[in-house]
Design an enzyme around this catalytic site. Structure first.
Site, PDB file in Angstrom:
ATOM      1  N   CYS A   1       0.915  -1.223   0.041  1.00  0.00           N
ATOM      2  CA  CYS A   1      -0.094   0.053   0.096  1.00  0.00           C
ATOM      3  C   CYS A   1       0.848   1.215   0.042  1.00  0.00           C
ATOM      4  O   CYS A   1       1.694   1.439   0.700  1.00  0.00           O
ATOM      5  CB  CYS A   1      -0.921  -0.018   1.178  1.00  0.00           C
TER       6      CYS A   1
ATOM      7  N   GLY B   1      -0.654  -5.676 -12.343  1.00  0.00           N
ATOM      8  CA  GLY B   1      -0.294  -4.328 -12.823  1.00  0.00           C
ATOM      9  C   GLY B   1      -0.718  -3.951 -14.285  1.00  0.00           C
ATOM     10  O   GLY B   1      -0.233  -4.617 -15.189  1.00  0.00           O
TER      11      GLY B   1
END
Length: 322
Positions: free
Chosen positions: A101, A202
């Site tokens: 994060c 991603g």
């Protein structure tokens, strides 16, 4: 493929995303082909202090397996205790540790991707959780903190040594946040070096992206994040592409709206109408991304407060935006 002692039949995973992957959205994505789901991240400290709201985030929908819960924190003792609490409350198959994060309020406490700046500490945290937790432990990370410290490979090796069962790599650094392009080369380096499963994450916004990511990295699974915002059908499309089948088209708009409404209804059952509708505003707007002349209804959506508002707005969309 196996992660620890759990067998997975799919190569598609839904990424954990704070404020997004609640019970309702996970259920919709699972129905479209997400083979593994993960909760929003939950604070280890909040669990240790018995915070009621945090415990609520751990609830799974009926039949949600294989499923993972994600916790974050940087204190080994607290993380170990929290992992046991989370496993008991949720009944999940995996315990995921957040080391990726990038949000400021998380990393400022040394949590999330800040753990990547201290590999030894990150490994100690993971080892404590592995020893305490009754289910296999996984870790989600980024390539590194910034372009001068790309250390996902070093960290992954350390995590494998302490017993982590799988790692998920997001192809950006913390410094990039969500900007620029994801770099998949680091993911391939990790996959080539490790003996445990590696999950690639991603820039998967289409079925073709999912195929390309697995081909480029050799990873065991692909994890889909922002690409499925308002588009859970991306999982069905990616599943078809991976199986060499014809990629299905998006459903017509009226069916997409029905799915959005069902997601909101599931959220209302889980959280109550007030909270669910407030959180549903951006979800419904995502379902209208790319729809011509939808701005008027997006303005209506951000003012929804009740299920009746949801039904009224949906009726208008179906009538006017065929």
């Amino acid at each position: 493929m196996k992660i620890g002692n759990v067998t997975l039949s799919s190569r598609l995973a839904l990424a954990p995303m704070a404020g997004v992957t609640d019970l309702a959205f996970r259920q919709i994505c699972a129905e479209q082909g997400a083979g593994m789901t993960t909760t929003e991240m939950v604070s280890s400290k909040a669990l240790c202090y018995q915070d009621r709201k945090s415990r609520g985030l751990l609830k799974l929908f009926d039949g949600e397996h294989p499923a993972s819960v994600q916790i974050f924190g940087s204190d080994p003792v607290c993380m170990a205790e929290a992992s046991c609490i989370a496993a008991e409350i949720s009944g999940a198959d995996f315990m995921d540790i957040n080391m990726g994060c990038p949000v400021g309020k998380v990393v400022s406490n040394g949590d999330g991707s800040a753990l990547m700046k201290d590999v030894d500490k990150a490994a100690r945290v993971a080892e404590a959780v592995v020893k305490a937790c009754p289910v296999p432990v996984t870790v989600k990370m980024r390539r590194g903190w910034d372009k001068g410290s790309i250390n996902a490979l070093e960290l992954s090796r350390a995590l494998e040594q302490v017993g982590v069962a799988a790692v998920a790599i997001h192809g950006r650094t913390r410094a990039q946040m969500y900007s620029g392009a994801a770099d998949w080369t680091t993911i391939r380096e990790v996959k080539e070096a490790l003996h445990i499963p590696v999950i690639a994450n991603g820039d998967v916004f289409s079925a073709q992206d999912a195929v390309a990511l697995l081909h480029a990295t050799g990873a065991d699974m692909v994890m889909i994040g922002r690409g499925c915002f308002g588009n859970p059908w991306l999982f069905a499309q990616a599943k078809a592409a991976l199986e060499g089948k014809e990629i299905p088209d998006l459903p017509p708009l009226h069916e997409r709206c029905d799915t959005a409404v069902r997601q909101i209804e599931l959220a209302v059952e889980d959280k109550g109408e007030h909270i669910a509708i407030l959180e549903a505003r951006r979800h419904y707007a995502w379902y209208l991304k790319g729809v011509a002349h939808a701005n008027y209804y997006k303005e209506q959506i951000v003012r929804m407060n009740t299920l009746e508002d949801v039904y009224r707005v949906t009726e208008g969309i179906k009538r006017d935006l065929k």
